[in-house]
Design a protein around this motif. Structure first.
Motif, PDB file in Angstrom:
ATOM      1  N   ALA A 155      37.524  34.308  63.591  1.00 59.42           N
ATOM      2  CA  ALA A 155      38.476  35.174  63.513  1.00 59.42           C
ATOM      3  C   ALA A 155      39.118  35.154  61.916  1.00 59.42           C
ATOM      4  N   GLY A 156      38.864  34.127  61.282  1.00 55.87           N
ATOM      5  CA  GLY A 156      39.480  34.194  59.820  1.00 55.87           C
ATOM      6  C   GLY A 156      38.602  35.031  58.889  1.00 55.87           C
ATOM      7  N   VAL A 157      37.240  35.297  59.323  1.00 54.95           N
ATOM      8  CA  VAL A 157      36.429  36.135  58.652  1.00 54.95           C
ATOM      9  C   VAL A 157      37.102  37.650  58.873  1.00 54.95           C
ATOM     10  N   GLU A 158      37.399  37.880  59.927  1.00 54.24           N
ATOM     11  CA  GLU A 158      38.058  39.149  60.366  1.00 54.24           C
ATOM     12  C   GLU A 158      39.286  39.378  59.578  1.00 54.24           C
ATOM     13  N   PHE A 159      40.000  38.059  59.636  1.00 51.84           N
ATOM     14  CA  PHE A 159      41.449  38.142  58.832  1.00 51.84           C
ATOM     15  C   PHE A 159      41.158  38.676  57.496  1.00 51.84           C
ATOM     16  N   GLN A 160      40.070  38.087  56.814  1.00 52.86           N
ATOM     17  CA  GLN A 160      39.834  38.384  55.400  1.00 52.86           C
ATOM     18  C   GLN A 160      39.402  39.781  55.205  1.00 52.86           C
ATOM     19  N   ARG A 161      38.525  40.162  56.333  1.00 43.64           N
ATOM     20  CA  ARG A 161      38.006  41.772  56.144  1.00 43.64           C
ATOM     21  C   ARG A 161      39.063  42.730  56.243  1.00 43.64           C
ATOM     22  N   ARG A 162      40.223  42.302  57.056  1.00 39.13           N
ATOM     23  CA  ARG A 162      41.231  43.330  57.043  1.00 39.13           C
ATOM     24  C   ARG A 162      41.984  43.292  55.755  1.00 39.13           C
ATOM     25  N   LEU A 163      42.300  42.477  55.295  1.00 32.81           N
ATOM     26  CA  LEU A 163      43.215  42.447  53.981  1.00 32.81           C
ATOM     27  C   LEU A 163      42.242  43.244  52.858  1.00 32.81           C
ATOM     28  N   GLU A 164      41.052  42.944  52.614  1.00 30.03           N
ATOM     29  CA  GLU A 164      40.067  43.530  51.681  1.00 30.03           C
ATOM     30  C   GLU A 164      39.886  44.788  52.055  1.00 30.03           C
ATOM     31  N   GLU A 165      39.866  45.283  53.094  1.00 21.27           N
ATOM     32  CA  GLU A 165      39.981  46.764  53.545  1.00 21.27           C
ATOM     33  C   GLU A 165      41.111  47.641  53.067  1.00 21.27           C
ATOM     34  N   LYS A 166      42.308  46.901  53.215  1.00 23.92           N
ATOM     35  CA  LYS A 166      43.541  47.331  52.739  1.00 23.92           C
ATOM     36  C   LYS A 166      43.603  47.386  51.489  1.00 23.92           C
ATOM     37  N   ALA A 167      43.306  46.233  50.888  1.00 20.41           N
ATOM     38  CA  ALA A 167      43.157  46.517  49.334  1.00 20.41           C
ATOM     39  C   ALA A 167      42.421  47.627  48.778  1.00 20.41           C
ATOM     40  N   PHE A 168      41.270  47.809  49.286  1.00 26.75           N
ATOM     41  CA  PHE A 168      40.237  48.685  48.999  1.00 26.75           C
ATOM     42  C   PHE A 168      40.946  50.266  48.986  1.00 26.75           C
ATOM     43  N   GLY A 169      41.717  50.433  50.176  1.00 25.44           N
ATOM     44  CA  GLY A 169      42.547  51.725  50.534  1.00 25.44           C
ATOM     45  C   GLY A 169      43.720  51.907  49.351  1.00 25.44           C
ATOM     46  N   MET A 170      44.429  50.728  49.223  1.00 26.20           N
ATOM     47  CA  MET A 170      45.330  50.945  48.356  1.00 26.20           C
ATOM     48  C   MET A 170      45.054  50.953  46.775  1.00 26.20           C
ATOM     49  N   GLY A 171      43.849  50.799  46.516  1.00 21.78           N
ATOM     50  CA  GLY A 171      43.500  50.771  45.066  1.00 21.78           C
ATOM     51  C   GLY A 171      42.632  52.416  44.817  1.00 21.78           C
ATOM     52  N   GLY A 172      42.574  52.961  46.011  1.00 21.99           N
ATOM     53  CA  GLY A 172      41.924  54.437  45.745  1.00 21.99           C
ATOM     54  C   GLY A 172      40.591  54.733  46.447  1.00 21.99           C
ATOM     55  N   SER A 173      40.035  53.376  47.144  1.00 24.32           N
ATOM     56  CA  SER A 173      39.006  53.545  47.893  1.00 24.32           C
ATOM     57  C   SER A 173      37.853  53.682  46.786  1.00 24.32           C
ATOM     58  N   ASN A 174      37.926  53.313  45.745  1.00 28.84           N
ATOM     59  CA  ASN A 174      36.529  53.308  44.808  1.00 28.84           C
ATOM     60  C   ASN A 174      36.522  51.952  44.152  1.00 28.84           C
ATOM     61  N   TYR A 175      37.031  50.899  44.322  1.00 29.34           N
ATOM     62  CA  TYR A 175      37.173  49.534  43.900  1.00 29.34           C
ATOM     63  C   TYR A 175      37.985  49.570  42.851  1.00 29.34           C
ATOM     64  N   THR A 176      38.863  50.301  42.480  1.00 31.21           N
ATOM     65  CA  THR A 176      40.013  50.015  41.664  1.00 31.21           C
ATOM     66  C   THR A 176      40.931  49.280  42.381  1.00 31.21           C
ATOM     67  N   ALA A 177      41.486  48.362  41.641  1.00 32.45           N
ATOM     68  CA  ALA A 177      42.136  47.282  42.268  1.00 32.45           C
ATOM     69  C   ALA A 177      43.752  47.588  42.300  1.00 32.45           C
ATOM     70  N   PRO A 178      44.357  47.584  43.515  1.00 37.94           N
ATOM     71  CA  PRO A 178      45.986  47.289  43.246  1.00 37.94           C
ATOM     72  C   PRO A 178      46.484  46.463  42.596  1.00 37.94           C
ATOM     73  N   ALA A 179      47.465  46.618  41.762  1.00 38.10           N
ATOM     74  CA  ALA A 179      48.243  45.831  40.971  1.00 38.10           C
ATOM     75  C   ALA A 179      49.717  46.131  40.696  1.00 38.10           C
ATOM     76  N   GLN A 180      50.249  45.061  40.314  1.00 41.37           N
ATOM     77  CA  GLN A 180      51.839  45.092  40.295  1.00 41.37           C
ATOM     78  C   GLN A 180      52.411  44.367  39.137  1.00 41.37           C
ATOM     79  N   LEU A 181      53.275  44.375  38.631  1.00 43.29           N
ATOM     80  CA  LEU A 181      54.077  43.538  37.649  1.00 43.29           C
ATOM     81  C   LEU A 181      54.847  42.325  38.500  1.00 43.29           C
ATOM     82  N   VAL A 182      54.717  41.089  37.952  1.00 39.93           N
ATOM     83  CA  VAL A 182      55.529  40.008  38.672  1.00 39.93           C
ATOM     84  C   VAL A 182      56.956  40.347  38.742  1.00 39.93           C
ATOM     85  N   GLY A 183      57.619  40.947  37.940  1.00 44.21           N
ATOM     86  CA  GLY A 183      59.046  41.267  37.830  1.00 44.21           C
ATOM     87  C   GLY A 183      59.227  42.265  38.896  1.00 44.21           C
TER      88      GLY A 183
END
Length: 531
Positions: free
Chosen positions: A381-409
Motif C-alpha cells: 500500500a505504501g507504493v500506491e501512496f507514493q504513486r498518488r502523491l507523484e501523480e498529483k505533483a505531476f498534474g500540479m506542475g502542468g503534466s509535463n514534468y515541470t515541478a510544483p514549487a512555492q516560497l517558504v514564506g
C-alpha cells in the motif's frame, strides 16, 4: 598499530602539523614511526571566533607497548580494520549466483562473490552509466522519460546521481571494505578519513564503471538493459528468473538488490509468494537556500575559507502531531533534479558534484508517514501512496514534468506563490509556482510548518521567505520490507532469494546498502561452495 585521538590544529595550520603534535605528545622522533596514517578528520566549530580540525591518527612503532603503558584516554590499540572474507560452505551450487540490480547493494554483493570466485551474473534493468547519462540528459532537457534508464535505474543505482554521500550510522567493519573498494576504483582517498565523506556524482560515474570492470575481470557478468519480469518458484524454492524477452536464467541463489523504485518487481515477487511488510518512510519536498546563507550560519566568520568548502546541515524536529520532521540527503552546492521513473508521475531528488560549487544548497524536507496513512492493509500500500502523491505533483506542475514549487514564506502563510524572490530554483525542467499545501495531506504540511519554524531557530535563515520548496520528494526510503530470516538472510517464504539493500528495507544510503549487499553475499558463501 596505536590510535591517537583528539589532535587539534588551527584552520590556518598545515596538515603536517598533526604529525608534529603526535610526535611531541608521545616524545617520539619521526624515525621512530614505522607507519603513519590519518584515520579520521572532523571540524570543531562550536566556539565563536575559533575553528579547529580534529584528527585521529594510527601509527606503527617498534615498541608500541611502551606507549600504551602511558594509559592516556586518547591512546588505544588500533582496532582491526582489514575485511575478513567468510569461509565457504560445504553444499554444492547447482548454478551460478544471480544478482538482480546493480546499485550499491547489488554491486558490493557481486564484488564479494567475484573476489571469492563465484562468478556472479548481474542483471540490471537500466543501462551502463554512459548510456544512462545520455537518457537522463535527454529527460532533463526535453522531458522525454525512459522508464528503465533514469535517476533511479541503471548502473550504480540512484546513488550515482546524488551527492555521493558516504556517511552512515552503521558501525560495521564492512563499511571500511566499501570505502576501500571505492578508493581502489578511483574515489578520492580522503573518503577513508573525512567525518562526512562524499564523492560527488561526477566522480562516482567513473568509480562504478571501474568496479564493474573488476567484477568482469574476475569472471562475473554484468548484463545491462536486462529487466527481470518474473521469478520462477517451485515448492517455495527459487529456481530461476525470467527476463524481458522471455529468456530464463536458472539459479537457486538470487540476491535481490532492486532499489526502492522497482515497484513492478515488488509486485512480481509478491505474486510469487515472497512475503512483504509495509513499513514507515517519509515524504515531503526539496528546499533550496543560497549556499552562502548556509555557510554563514554554520561557519560564521570563517565562511568561504578555502579549507572548509560548502557547509552542510542535518536538522530534526518532532511535531506536535507526533511525526518526525527532518532534513535528508543534504546537497551542498548542488541541484534539485528531475528523478521520475514512471510516466505521469513526478519525483524530485538532490545531486552535487565533487566540487559542490553550485549557487544553491538543497535538502529533502521530510515528514514521517506510517502504514496506517496508506489507506489499505495491503503490504504494498505504501507504493500506491507514493504513486498518488507523484501523480498529483505531476498534474500540479502542468503534466509535463515541470515541478510544483512555492516560497517558504508563502507556504508558512498558506498562500500560493506568485513570483520568485532571490533564490532561483535549480530544477532543470522548470517550476510552476503554486500552493504546496494542496499537494500534501494536512498532517504532513502541519508538521512541515512546525519543522521550518524550529529549523530556523537552529540554523539562522532556514525559514527565509525566498527559499524555494519543490515537490514532491517521495523516494527517501523504501515503503516496504521484504521479510528475511535473520541468520540465513533468505526470504521467509521463498528459499534462495536474498532480499538486500534499500529496496528490501534494510539500508538507507550508499554505504549501508553496500554493507547489506556484502552481508547477503557472505550468507550465500557460508552455505554453498563455489562451482
Amino acid at each position: 598499530m596505536i590510535r591517537v585521538s583528539q589532535i587539534k590544529i588551527s584552520i590556518e595550520d598545515p596538515i603536517e602539523k598533526v604529525k608534529e603534535l603526535v610526535l611531541a605528545q608521545l616524545k617520539l622522533r619521526e624515525e621512530d614511526l614505522l607507519e603513519y596514517r590519518i584515520y579520521k578528520q572532523s571540524i570543531d566549530a562550536r566556539r565563536r571566533g575559533k575553528m579547529e580540525f580534529v584528527y585521529t591518527v594510527d601509527i606503527a612503532l617498534k615498541n608500541e607497548d611502551q606507549i600504551l603503558k602511558l594509559n592516556r584516554p586518547n591512546i588505544v590499540k588500533t582496532p582491526e580494520l582489514n575485511y575478513a572474507y567468510p569461509s565457504m560452505g560445504e553444499k554444492p551450487m547447482s548454478h551460478r549466483p544471480v544478482v538482480v540490480g546493480f546499485g550499491p547493494a547489488g554491486m558490493f554483493s557481486a564484488l564479494i562473490l567475484a573476489e571469492m570466485g563465484y562468478k556472479p551474473i548481474v542483471l540490471e534493468r537500466g543501462g551502463s552509466v554512459d548510456d544512462r547519462v545520455k537518457s537522463i540528459e535527454e529527460f532533463w532537457s526535453e522531458g522525454k522519460l525512459d522508464p528503465n534508464s533514469n535517476v533511479q535505474f541503471g548502473e550504480g543505482g540512484a546513488g550515482t546521481f546524488s551527492d555521493g554521500k558516504l556517511t552512515t550510522r552503521v558501525k560495521d567493519l564492512r563499511g571500511r571494505k566499501v570505502l576501500e573498494a571505492l578508493v581502489e576504483a578511483g574515489a578520492p582517498e580522503d573518503i577513508l578519513y573525512m567525518a562526512h565523506p562524499h564523492v560527488g556524482t561526477d566522480l562516482l560515474r567513473g568509480v562504478v564503471k571501474n568496479i564493474r570492470e573488476k567484477i568482469i575481470s574476475l569472471g562475473g557478468e554484468v548484463r545491462f538493459n536486462t529487466q527481470v519480469t518474473d521469478f520462477i518458484v517451485e515448492n517455495n524454492q527459487i529456481t530461476g528468473v525470467k527476463v524481458k524477452g522471455g529468456d530464463v536464467i536458472e539459479s537457486n541463489h538470487v540476491i535481490v538488490a532492486i532499489g526502492h523504485s522497482a515497484r513492478d518487481t515488488f509486485y512480481h515477487m509478491y505474486d510469487r509468494g515472497v512475503q512483504f511488510t509495509a513499513k514507515p518512510f517519509a515524504v515531503g519536498v526539496r528546499v533550496e537556500h543560497p549556499q552562502t546563507l548556509i555557510d554563514q550560519a554554520q561557519y560564521k566568520e570563517f565562511a568561504g575559507h578555502e579549507k572548509l568548502g560548502a557547509a552542510e546541515y542535518r536538522l530534526t524536529h518532532t511535531a506536535s502531531n507526533g511525526r518526525g520532521v527532518y532534513t535528508f540527503c543534504m546537497c551542498p552546492g548542488g541541484l534539485v533534479v528531475p528523478s521520475s521513473s514512471e510516466k505521469g508521475r513526478l519525483v524530485t531528488n538532490g545531486m552535487s558534484e565533487h566540487a559542490r560549487d553550485q549557487e544553491n544548497a538543497n535538502s529533502a524536507l521530510l515528514v514521517q508517514v506510517f502504514p496506517e496513512d496508506f489507506g489499505s492493509d495491503h503490504p504494498l500500500a505504501g507504493v500506491e501512496f507514493q504513486r498518488r502523491l507523484e501523480e498529483k505533483a505531476f498534474g500540479m506542475g502542468g503534466s509535463n514534468y515541470t515541478a510544483p514549487a512555492q516560497l517558504v514564506g508563502d507556504f508558512l502563510k498558506g498562500q500560493a506563490s506568485k513570483k520568485l524572490g532571490s533564490v532561483t530554483p535549480s530544477y532543470a525542467l522548470g517550476v510552476k509556482l503554486t500552493n504546496l499545501n494542496k499537494l500534501l495531506p494536512d498532517y504532513i504540511t502541519d508538521a512541515m510548518r512546525e519543522g521550518l519554524i524550529a529549523f530556523d531557530r537552529k540554523l539562522k535563515g532556514f525559514g527565509m521567505h525566498d527559499a524555494v520548496m519543490t515537490g514532491v520528494e517521495s523516494r527517501s526510503s523504501s515503503p516496504v520490507r521484504i521479510d528475511r530470516d535473520s541468520e540465513s538472510l533468505q526470504s521467509l517464504t521463498v528459499k534462495g532469494i536474498y532480499p538486500s539493500g534499500e529496496g528490501a528495507g534494510f539500508a538507507g544510503g550508499i554505504v549501508s546498502a553496500g554493507i547489506d549487499g556484502i552481508k547477503c553475499a557472505e550468507a550465500l558463501v557460508r552455505e554453498f561452495h563455489k562451482m
